[in-house]
Design a protein around this motif. Structure first.
Motif, PDB file in Angstrom:
ATOM      1  N   PHE A 188      40.725  32.862  41.057  1.00 22.63           N
ATOM      2  CA  PHE A 188      39.291  33.028  41.324  1.00 22.63           C
ATOM      3  C   PHE A 188      38.539  33.164  39.998  1.00 22.63           C
TER       4      PHE A 188
ATOM      5  N   GLU B 252      40.225  43.286  41.377  1.00 24.14           N
ATOM      6  CA  GLU B 252      39.422  43.351  40.151  1.00 24.14           C
ATOM      7  C   GLU B 252      38.061  43.973  40.400  1.00 24.14           C
ATOM      8  N   GLY B 253      37.959  44.744  41.458  1.00 27.59           N
ATOM      9  CA  GLY B 253      36.713  45.479  41.682  1.00 27.59           C
ATOM     10  C   GLY B 253      35.513  44.614  41.979  1.00 27.59           C
ATOM     11  N   ASN B 254      35.720  43.528  42.746  1.00 25.37           N
ATOM     12  CA  ASN B 254      34.589  42.665  43.076  1.00 25.37           C
ATOM     13  C   ASN B 254      33.656  43.247  44.137  1.00 25.37           C
ATOM     14  N   GLN B 255      34.093  44.307  44.790  1.00 31.04           N
ATOM     15  CA  GLN B 255      33.250  45.100  45.704  1.00 31.04           C
ATOM     16  C   GLN B 255      32.942  44.435  47.040  1.00 31.04           C
ATOM     17  N   ARG B 256      33.510  43.288  47.306  1.00 24.87           N
ATOM     18  CA  ARG B 256      33.210  42.617  48.575  1.00 24.87           C
ATOM     19  C   ARG B 256      33.743  43.409  49.764  1.00 24.87           C
TER      20      ARG B 256
ATOM     21  N   CYS C 297      37.504  39.005  50.228  1.00 29.93           N
ATOM     22  CA  CYS C 297      38.062  39.389  48.924  1.00 29.93           C
ATOM     23  C   CYS C 297      38.342  38.142  48.073  1.00 29.93           C
ATOM     24  N   PRO C 298      37.649  38.016  46.935  1.00 25.37           N
ATOM     25  CA  PRO C 298      37.819  36.800  46.127  1.00 25.37           C
ATOM     26  C   PRO C 298      39.242  36.638  45.618  1.00 25.37           C
ATOM     27  N   ARG C 299      39.923  37.752  45.403  1.00 21.57           N
ATOM     28  CA  ARG C 299      41.277  37.680  44.859  1.00 21.57           C
ATOM     29  C   ARG C 299      42.328  37.726  45.965  1.00 21.57           C
ATOM     30  N   GLN C 300      41.871  37.836  47.204  1.00 20.79           N
ATOM     31  CA  GLN C 300      42.786  37.895  48.348  1.00 20.79           C
ATOM     32  C   GLN C 300      43.829  39.000  48.138  1.00 20.79           C
TER      33      GLN C 300
ATOM     34  N   ILE D 266      39.353  30.846  44.960  1.00 23.01           N
ATOM     35  CA  ILE D 266      39.726  32.060  45.683  1.00 23.01           C
ATOM     36  C   ILE D 266      41.163  32.398  45.325  1.00 23.01           C
ATOM     37  N   GLY D 267      41.480  33.698  45.347  1.00 25.70           N
ATOM     38  CA  GLY D 267      42.865  34.111  45.097  1.00 25.70           C
ATOM     39  C   GLY D 267      43.172  34.303  43.627  1.00 25.70           C
TER      40      GLY D 267
ATOM     41  N   PRO E 276      31.480  43.433  38.731  1.00 23.10           N
ATOM     42  CA  PRO E 276      30.056  43.615  39.030  1.00 23.10           C
ATOM     43  C   PRO E 276      29.472  44.796  38.256  1.00 23.10           C
ATOM     44  N   ARG E 277      30.281  45.846  38.118  1.00 23.52           N
ATOM     45  CA  ARG E 277      29.810  47.049  37.434  1.00 23.52           C
ATOM     46  C   ARG E 277      29.514  46.745  35.950  1.00 23.52           C
TER      47      ARG E 277
ATOM     48  N   LEU F 287      46.157  42.594  41.878  1.00 22.81           N
ATOM     49  CA  LEU F 287      45.190  41.511  42.090  1.00 22.81           C
ATOM     50  C   LEU F 287      43.753  42.016  42.063  1.00 22.81           C
TER      51      LEU F 287
ATOM     52  N   ARG G 285      37.985  43.381  33.050  1.00 22.61           N
ATOM     53  CA  ARG G 285      37.048  44.486  33.320  1.00 22.61           C
ATOM     54  C   ARG G 285      35.680  44.251  32.705  1.00 22.61           C
TER      55      ARG G 285
ATOM     56  N   ARG H 216      38.957  38.515  54.341  1.00 20.31           N
ATOM     57  CA  ARG H 216      38.484  37.143  54.101  1.00 20.31           C
ATOM     58  C   ARG H 216      37.580  37.080  52.880  1.00 20.31           C
TER      59      ARG H 216
ATOM     60  N   GLU I   5      34.939  53.775  39.549  1.00 25.60           N
ATOM     61  CA  GLU I   5      34.738  53.535  38.113  1.00 25.60           C
ATOM     62  C   GLU I   5      35.894  52.773  37.458  1.00 25.60           C
ATOM     63  N   ASP I   6      37.074  52.886  38.043  1.00 22.95           N
ATOM     64  CA  ASP I   6      38.221  52.180  37.460  1.00 22.95           C
ATOM     65  C   ASP I   6      38.264  50.709  37.877  1.00 22.95           C
ATOM     66  N   ASP I   7      37.218  50.245  38.580  1.00 21.65           N
ATOM     67  CA  ASP I   7      37.146  48.852  39.046  1.00 21.65           C
ATOM     68  C   ASP I   7      38.292  48.484  39.981  1.00 21.65           C
TER      69      ASP I   7
END
Lengths: 416, 63
Positions: free
Chosen positions: A360, B11-15, B54-57, A356-357, A115-116, B9, A111, B52, B28-30
Motif C-alpha cells: 500500500f 501503520e496507524g492509518n486510522q481507518r 484497512c489499507p495494509r489489510q 492495498i496490503g 495521518p498523525r 503490518l 512513521r 475491508r 501515539e505509537d501509530d
C-alpha cells in the motif's frame, strides 16, 4: 475518433503509444471486466502476462505477497526494442522487495507518513501551495502542469528530504526522466534505457553527497533518518540506501502531480461538480477521494506467482505474472454505482488507487493532504478555468501522466 | 468473534478507528490498539468494514 469494435484479439491495454494518444483504455478494460477479467496478454518486447481487471481479484492478489511476489517483475515494462528477458533492475527498493525484508525497510520511514505525522505538515504544504498559486495569479493563461501541479509535490518531497531549494529543478528533471524515459520529450536524443540510466546515476550521485552531509550534520529530515538507518542490526547497504531515495523522489512527484492535473481536468469537464465544490467546500475530502479514484495515476504494478494457483477459475502457473490494472478496478461495476460518473460526493468510495496490503502506497496520507490543500485553495481562488488547447499525455503505460495542460483562467489573490 | 491486528503490518492509518471506534484505537505509537478483543456480535458488521478498509489489510477475524 474512429470507433473500432473491441475484441479479445485486437485490444491494446499496454502499449505506451496508446496511452500517449488516447489516455486510459477504459473501453477496453470495461470489455475485459465483462468478458475476460483474467486475460492472457501478449505484446511485442515484453513477457506475456495475465491482465487482472477486477477490483476483488486485485485485492486478493495484493493481500497474498508470498504467493504473489513483487521481486521478479515489479511492473509490465514495454521497451521500444526487444531486450534481454528479466534484466536485473539497477535499483533495490520497497517496490522490489517481498516480506519480511520489505517490512524491515518500510518501517524505517513509515512513521513519517502516518495521518498523525502528516497533519503536522499541513501549514508548510499550505504555504507552498499558496506560493505556487501566487506565481500564476494575474496571468490569464498558464500550463497548469509546469506552473502549478508539478511544483507543489516537488517542493513538498524536497522539503521532507531536506534537499536545498537550489537543487529542486535538477531533482525535477531526474524524476521526469525516470518515469518519462519512454517519452521523446524527456529523452534528450537518447534511448529510453539511457535516459533512465542517466537520471538514476545523477540521483545516486546527488544523494551520495547529501547522505555524507546529513551524516555529519543530521537534521530533522528523511534523508538523515535513512542515512542513519539499520536493517536487522546492520547499517543499510549503500545500493539499497540510494535506491530508497530514488523511490521517494519519483513516487513523491509523479503521482500527486498527475492526480492534481487530472483532478482539475475532471472539474473543468464536469462543471456542475466544480460548482458543487465551490458552494460546499466541506466536500473537499470526498472530492479528493473521487479525484484519486478518477485519475488513478499508477496504471499498473505486477506480481509473479510463486506456486501454481487460480484466479477466478483461471489456472495461473508458478512463474507466470499478473498485471494489476488499478484504474480498471476503480471503475468496477460490481463495486461502484455509476462508475463512469465523476461524483465528488461519492460515498462509499473504496478505490484502490493507492494499492492495498503489503505494498500500500507509503505516501498515501501525504498525497491526500497535498491534494486537499491544493484543491481547497483552487476552489477558493479560481474564478474560472477552461482548457486553452489539447492536453499532452505522457508516453507511458505505467504512470498515467499529463505533460502539459494549457488553461485559460482567472485566479484571485489569496485572502489574507 | 475474536479480532487480531498484525502489528507488523499496522501503520496507524486510522481507518479501523473510523469504521469501528468501539473496537479500535490508534494511539501515539501509530498502532491500532484493541479496546476489546472479543467484540459482541452486534459489532460484527463494523469490524468487517474495518477489515475491508484497512489499507495494509492488518486485521483478521477469528470466529
Amino acid at each position: 475518433m474512429e470507433q473500432r469494435q473491441i475484441t479479445l484479439e485486437n485490444l491494446n491495454i499496454i502499449g505506451p503509444d496508446y496511452y500517449a494518444k488516447n489516455g486510459y483504455p477504459h473501453a477496453e478494460w470495461t470489455y475485459l471486466r465483462a468478458h475476460d477479467p483474467v486475460h492472457w496478454t501478449e505484446f511485442p518486447n515484453t513477457d506475456p502476462f495475465w491482465a487482472i481487471t477486477k477490483h476483488a481479484d486485485i485485492v486478493q492478489i495484493a493481500k497474498q505477497p508470498k504467493l504473489f511476489s513483487i521481486v521478479k517483475r515489479l511492473l509490465v515494462f514495454v521497451p521500444d526494442q526487444p531486450s534481454e528477458p528479466d534484466p536485473v533492475p539497477p535499483f533495490r527498493h520497497l517496490l522490489n522487495m517481498d516480506p519480511p525484508e520489505h517490512g524491515e525497510y518500510r518501517s524505517i520511514v513509515s512513521r513519517r507518513f502516518t495521518p498523525r505525522a502528516v497533519r503536522e505538515l499541513e501549514p508548510e504544504i499550505d504555504r507552498i501551495a499558496r506560493e505556487v498559486l501566487d506565481g500564476v495569479t494575474g496571468k490569464t493563461q498558464c500550463d497548469f502542469v509546469t506552473d502549478v501541479s508539478s511544483r507543489v509535490p516537488l517542493a513538498v518531497i524536497a522539503e521532507l528530504l531536506g534537499v536545498p531549494r537550489k537543487d529542486w529543478d535538477q531533482l525535477f528533471r531526474w524524476t521526469n526522466e525516470t518515469i518519462g524515459g519512454a517519452d521523446p520529450e524527456f529523452q534528450d536524443g537518447t534511448s529510453q534505457d539511457e535516459t533512465f540510466e542517466r537520471a538514476r546515476l545523477g540521483l545516486f550521485q546527488y544523494f551520495t553527497d547529501l547522505v555524507n552531509e546529513k551524516t555529519k550534520r543530521p537534521a530533522n529530515d528523511i534523508t538523515s533518518i535513512v542515512a542513519a538507518a539499520s536493517v536487522n542490526g546492520t547499517p543499510m547497504p549503500q545500493f539499497e540506501m540510494l535506491s530508497y531515495f530514488l523511490l521517494l523522489v519519483v513516487a513523491g512527484n509523479e503521482t500527486t502531480r498527475n492526480a492534481t492535473t487530472g483532478g482539475l481536468l475532471a472539474l473543468i469537464e464536469n462543471r456542475e461538480q466544480w460548482d458543487r465544490l465551490k458552494k460546499n467546500p466541506a466536500l473537499i475530502k470526498p472530492a479528493v477521494e473521487e479525484i484519486v479514484r478518477w485519475t488513478t495515476p499508477v496504471i499498473q504494478f505486477a506480481r509473479t506467482a510463486t506456486e501454481d494457483t487460480e484466479i477466478r477459475g483461471r489456472k495461473i502457473k508458478a512463474g507466470e505474472s499478473v498485471c494489476l490494472f488499478y484504474p480498471s478496478a476503480n471503475r468496477d461495476e460490481e463495486v461502484f454505482d455509476n462508475p463512469c460518473k465523476f461524483d465528488i460526493g461519492r460515498d462509499p468510495n473504496p478505490h484502490i488507487a493507492f494499492g492495498i496490503g503489503e505494498h500500500f502506497c507509503l505516501g498515501a496520507n501525504l498525497a491526500r493532504l497535498e491534494l486537499e490543500v491544493i484543491f481547497r485553495q483552487l476552489v477558493e481562488r479560481m474564478e474560472y478555468a477552461e482548457l486553452a488547447g489539447p492536453v499532452e499525455r505522457l508516453r507511458s503505460s505505467f504512470v498515467g501522466g499529463i505533460k502539459h495542460m494549457p488553461i485559460k483562467m482567472k485566479l484571485n489573490p489569496a485572502r489574507q | 468473534m475474536k479480532v487480531v491486528v498484525d502489528l507488523k503490518l499496522c501503520e496507524g492509518n486510522q481507518r479501523c478507528m473510523e469504521a469501528a471506534p468501539e473496537v479500535f484505537d490508534v494511539r501515539e505509537d501509530d498502532k491500532a490498539h484493541l479496546l476489546m478483543e472479543r467484540p459482541p456480535e452486534s459489532l460484527r458488521e463494523k469490524v468487517k468494514l474495518a477489515m475491508r478498509m484497512c489499507p495494509r489489510q492488518a486485521i483478521t477475524l477469528e470466529d
